[in-house]
Each structure stands twice: as C-alpha cells, then as structure tokens.
Write a protein that holds these residues in place. Structure first.
Motif, PDB file in Angstrom:
ATOM      1  N   ILE A   1      14.253  51.968  39.021  1.00  0.00           N
ATOM      2  CA  ILE A   1      13.784  53.283  39.250  1.00  0.00           C
ATOM      3  C   ILE A   1      13.384  53.289  40.893  1.00  0.00           C
ATOM      4  CG2 ILE A   1      11.870  55.017  38.885  1.00  0.00           C
ATOM      5  CD1 ILE A   1      13.928  54.162  36.356  1.00  0.00           C
ATOM      6  N   PRO A   2      13.965  54.214  41.596  1.00  0.00           N
ATOM      7  CA  PRO A   2      13.783  54.449  42.782  1.00  0.00           C
ATOM      8  C   PRO A   2      12.098  54.503  43.112  1.00  0.00           C
ATOM      9  CG  PRO A   2      15.451  55.767  42.493  1.00  0.00           C
ATOM     10  CD  PRO A   2      14.830  55.381  41.050  1.00  0.00           C
TER      11      PRO A   2
ATOM     12  N   VAL B   1       9.953  57.903  43.180  1.00  0.00           N
ATOM     13  CA  VAL B   1      10.111  58.727  41.813  1.00  0.00           C
ATOM     14  C   VAL B   1       8.745  58.797  41.093  1.00  0.00           C
ATOM     15  CG1 VAL B   1      11.176  58.973  39.731  1.00  0.00           C
ATOM     16  CG2 VAL B   1      12.495  58.632  41.642  1.00  0.00           C
TER      17      VAL B   1
ATOM     18  N   ASP C   1      15.423  63.963  41.805  1.00  0.00           N
ATOM     19  CA  ASP C   1      14.727  62.694  41.633  1.00  0.00           C
ATOM     20  C   ASP C   1      15.515  61.985  40.488  1.00  0.00           C
ATOM     21  OD1 ASP C   1      13.288  63.011  43.826  1.00  0.00           O
ATOM     22  OD2 ASP C   1      11.488  63.323  42.928  1.00  0.00           O
ATOM     23  N   TYR C   2      15.645  63.100  39.207  1.00  0.00           N
ATOM     24  CA  TYR C   2      16.347  62.444  37.992  1.00  0.00           C
ATOM     25  C   TYR C   2      17.565  62.395  38.138  1.00  0.00           C
ATOM     26  CZ  TYR C   2      18.177  62.596  33.283  1.00  0.00           C
ATOM     27  OH  TYR C   2      18.704  62.435  32.097  1.00  0.00           O
TER      28      TYR C   2
ATOM     29  N   GLU D   1      19.285  61.384  40.915  1.00  0.00           N
ATOM     30  CA  GLU D   1      19.395  60.081  41.367  1.00  0.00           C
ATOM     31  C   GLU D   1      18.968  58.858  40.532  1.00  0.00           C
ATOM     32  OE1 GLU D   1      17.432  57.494  45.462  1.00  0.00           O
ATOM     33  OE2 GLU D   1      16.911  59.653  45.073  1.00  0.00           O
ATOM     34  N   MET D   2      17.948  59.006  39.838  1.00  0.00           N
ATOM     35  CA  MET D   2      17.717  58.026  38.765  1.00  0.00           C
ATOM     36  C   MET D   2      18.913  57.850  37.780  1.00  0.00           C
ATOM     37  SD  MET D   2      14.090  57.626  36.700  1.00  0.00           S
ATOM     38  CE  MET D   2      14.088  59.310  36.151  1.00  0.00           C
ATOM     39  N   TYR D   3      19.351  58.856  37.259  1.00  0.00           N
ATOM     40  CA  TYR D   3      20.563  58.872  36.323  1.00  0.00           C
ATOM     41  C   TYR D   3      21.709  58.222  36.770  1.00  0.00           C
ATOM     42  CZ  TYR D   3      24.127  60.885  33.138  1.00  0.00           C
ATOM     43  OH  TYR D   3      25.183  61.202  32.412  1.00  0.00           O
TER      44      TYR D   3
END
Length: 447
Positions: free
Chosen positions: A108-109, A112, A121-122, A124-126
């Motif tokens: 997780i960045p 976030v 953000d989602y 990027e996390m995905y």
C-alpha cells in the motif's frame, strides 16, 4: 481522477451508427410517418412553409443538443456514483486481506488514506497489487473500478428511461420531485408523438374514402391499444427491440428515399420549385434545388445500401440475460421471429407498390378530376366535390364560363436555379396569386 479515455472515432465508420442517427432524425422530425404532410394539409395556400420548415429544423436541432447534454450528464453522474461505490467495496476487500495477512501492508503506497480514498489512489494501489500478486491476483476478486467501464455499461432504449435515469435520480436532491417531473415528461412526449403518428394514418384515409373521422380515429386507437399489449408482457422488451431496430428503421429509410425520388425526379424539381415560388412569393434558394435532386437521394441510397448489407452480414438479434451464466449475451432471433421481421418490413413498404399498380391500371382514383372546396362558418360545413368543369367555374367565381378569369395563375416554366422568378416578371392586379387563390378568404355570402 482517472484521465478520460480517448475518443472512439472508429465508431464513425460503423454503418449501424449512421443508420440509428438517420432513424433518430426521422423520429424527431416525423419524416416518413406522414404526420408532417397531414398537418401541413391544413395550412393556407399562401402559408410560408419555408419559414416553418427552417424553424422546425432549428428547434429540433437545439432540442436534440439540449437532450444530449442532459442525457450524458445524467449518465456520467450515474457512472461516477457507481464507480465510487465500486472503489469503496473493493477497498473494504483490501482492508480485509491486510487484516488477515493475505496482503502485505508494504504493497500500500504510504500516501493512501482508506478513510478518504480517491479513484486515483485506488487505481495506483490496484496496479501495484496486480503486479506483485500476478499469479494469484484473480483469486482476490478485485475490480479495476474504471469510469470508462461504467460508461460503457450505459443502456439504451427503454432501459435508458426506466432503469438508468430512474437509478440516477435516486441520488438527486429532492429525488421524488425530479422523478415525478421526469415521468410526466415521458407521458407528454409519448402522447405528442402518437398524436402526430395517428394523424399521419387517419388524415389520408379520411380524405380519400370519406369515412367518419371520430369513429375511425377511435377504431385506430383501440386497435393500437391491443397491439401495444404485446409490448407490456414479460417478454415485451424483446418485441420492442424487434419493432424498434428493424421494422421502423429500414422501411422508413426506403419510404423517405422513394418520396425524395418521386418529388425530385418523377414530379420534377423545377416544377416543384415553380409551385413553391408561386406559393411563397419569392424563389427558394438554389441550395434546395441541388440538395433535393442530387445530394439527398445519393446519401439516402448509400445509407439504405449499407443497412441492407449489414442486415445480410450480421443476422438480426437481441441482448438477453442468461440466468445460468449470470451474464448478458447477444442471441440471434429464431426462425419464427425472422418471419415476423420480414413481414413487418414488407408490410410497411407494401402500400407504395400496391397503390402504384392500382392507380396505373385506374383501379383507384387519384382525385385529379375532383374539386373539393371546404369552408366553415359557425357550425356549418359545405363540401363541394365532383363538379363539372363549367359548374366549378360558375360556382367559385359567380360568373359564366366565358366571363370568368382562369382560377390558376398563368403557367410559367421554372427554368432552374439560375432562372428569373416568375413573380419578378409579372404583376397581378388581384393579389399575389391571382383571383383563383382568393377562394380561401372569400366570404360565404359571395359564393
């Protein structure tokens, strides 16, 4: 925010898009249905039809632009709401995997924040999770939650009005008010459309066969009601698709191109322009001459050919929900449905060759030897028809035939878009159109 997807310009090469666009124009302007001709038959001889046609076209254009903005704004609002809902649901899945050590918190960045998670953000996390857990990513059951995917799910036809719009309005402030206003608009829109369509059916039959107007109109409405019951049953949406996509598209295109050819090439564009000049008092722009005679028939012929080719290459079908697969699939119509489709198309176009054959062999009168003069004063209506030529002149002009002037203007050939207007080369002491056109305003006492 997720950046917008590039324009899908390849859709402009799809003949289906142009065919549906042409159908939308036909429905919006009432072309091919007969309603426009029926309503215009009530106009006076000197009515400025040029202004009316231009006004209706511009109103329809701006109304379509306004409707487009409203429709796509509502669909975009709905897609954004559904995308945010998707992000929240998948974020909860990720939190569950983090609490059960299925996923490492190092994935997780650091910036976030799950309390205020944005779509960016989602995304990027995905992307990080999908890259690291590539072998076992499908087992996690995470969705990409792309706004473009939600927009691609937008429905059309009845689903647009009764599913997408109603679902979007539940998220509006004061949603009951907007729901009531929306469905009142649908009722008025449907009634207005059906009044025009019904006028296109009843007016020519009543004028030709002199049937009672009230009883015939009621009969048509009752018949249409029973036919409409077919569309409100559980499988009614499939029949709506069948009628809307095929029975109302190709026949309309064929009818409009035949109308264009009949006026521009058989009746004659020059003769038509001559009569318009005598009606309007000025010569229409030469732009219309070339559009009616060349551009419009060519465009309609290309559209009709492309539609026929597409129907031959891609068999007609419909989208159906498969319960066992929990997914929507495109299925082809069965043989009995194909027979209904062909029957609908043939029946819609059949009156044109049938009436042509009947009139060619003089089995049906075209009304060329009949004069119908109708005027109303108070509650009294007088119909004068089937008069002899001498009686017509004596009745209309109250003179003996030898003393009566010609009821029609002197015929002057229209030589083309560059010729001089006949209205500019002559003057008439009896008015713009001569004594023959003063009948519509002649008081009853003079008759």
């Amino acid at each position: 925010m997720v950046p917008p997807s590039p324009l899908q310009l390849d859709k402009m090469l799809d003949p289906q898009v142009w065919r549906e666009a042409a159908t939308q124009v036909f429905f919006a302007l009432g072309l091919g249905f007969g309603g426009v001709i029926a309503f215009s038959s009530y106009n006076k001889q000197d009515n400025n039809c040029h202004f009316d046609a231009a006004l209706v076209s511009f109103i329809n254009f701006f109304t379509s632009v306004l409707a487009t903005l409203v429709v796509f704004a509502v669909l975009g609002f709905k897609a954004n709401i559904m995308n945010e809902k998707c992000v929240v649901e998948n974020a909860e899945k990720i939190l569950g995997y983090l609490n059960t050590d299925v996923l490492s918190r190092a994935l997780i960045p650091p910036h976030v924040n799950f309390s205020h998670l944005t779509t960016k953000d989602y995304a990027e996390m995905y992307k990080v999770i999908k890259t690291v857990k590539e072998d076992h990513f499908s087992a996690l059951g995470l969705d990409p939650c792309l706004l473009e995917d939600e927009l691609d799910k937008s429905v059309q036809g009845t689903g647009l009005a009764f599913i997408a719009f109603t679902e979007a309005m539940t998220h509006f402030p004061a949603s009951p008010f907007w729901s009531v206003m929306f469905f009142l608009m649908l009722i008025n829109l449907g009634l207005g459309s059906m009044i025009g369509t019904m006028a296109g059916i009843t007016t020519p039959i009543i004028d030709t066969f002199k049937v009672p107007k009230e009883m015939f109109t009621v009969g048509c409405c009752v018949f249409a009601f029973f036919v409409g019951l077919l569309f409100v049953q559980r499988s009614g949406n499939y029949f709506v698709t069948m009628f809307d996509d095929y029975s109302a598209t190709l026949p309309l295109t064929v009818i409009v191109i035949l109308e264009n050819i009949a006026v521009a090439w058989i009746y004659g564009t020059k003769k038509f322009m001559q009569e318009l000049t005598e009606m309007l008092g000025f010569r229409p722009y030469r732009f219309y001459f070339y559009m009616w005679k060349f551009v419009s028939p060519l465009c309609m012929a290309v559209l009709t050919t492309a539609s026929i080719i597409q129907l031959g290459v891609t068999p007609p079908g419909y989208s159906a929900w498969i319960k066992e697969e929990a997914a929507e699939r495109y299925l082809y119509f069965p043989n009995w449905a194909m027979a209904i489709l062909i029957t609908l198309i043939v029946v819609a176009v059949l009156p044109i060759p049938v009436v042509f054959v009947l009139r060619h062999f003089h089995l049906l009168s075209d009304g060329s030897n009949t004069l119908s003069v109708s005027y109303k004063k108070g509650r009294m209506m007088k119909d004068i028809s089937n008069l002899e030529e001498n009686d017509e002149t004596r009745f209309i002009l109250s003179k003996v035939p030898s003393e009566a002037p010609s009821p029609m203007p002197t015929h002057r050939s229209y030589l083309g878009p560059g010729s001089t207007s006949p209205m500019e080369t002559s003057s008439n002491p009896n008015g713009r159109y001569g004594s023959g056109y003063l009948l519509a305003s002649t008081p009853e006492s003079e008759l």
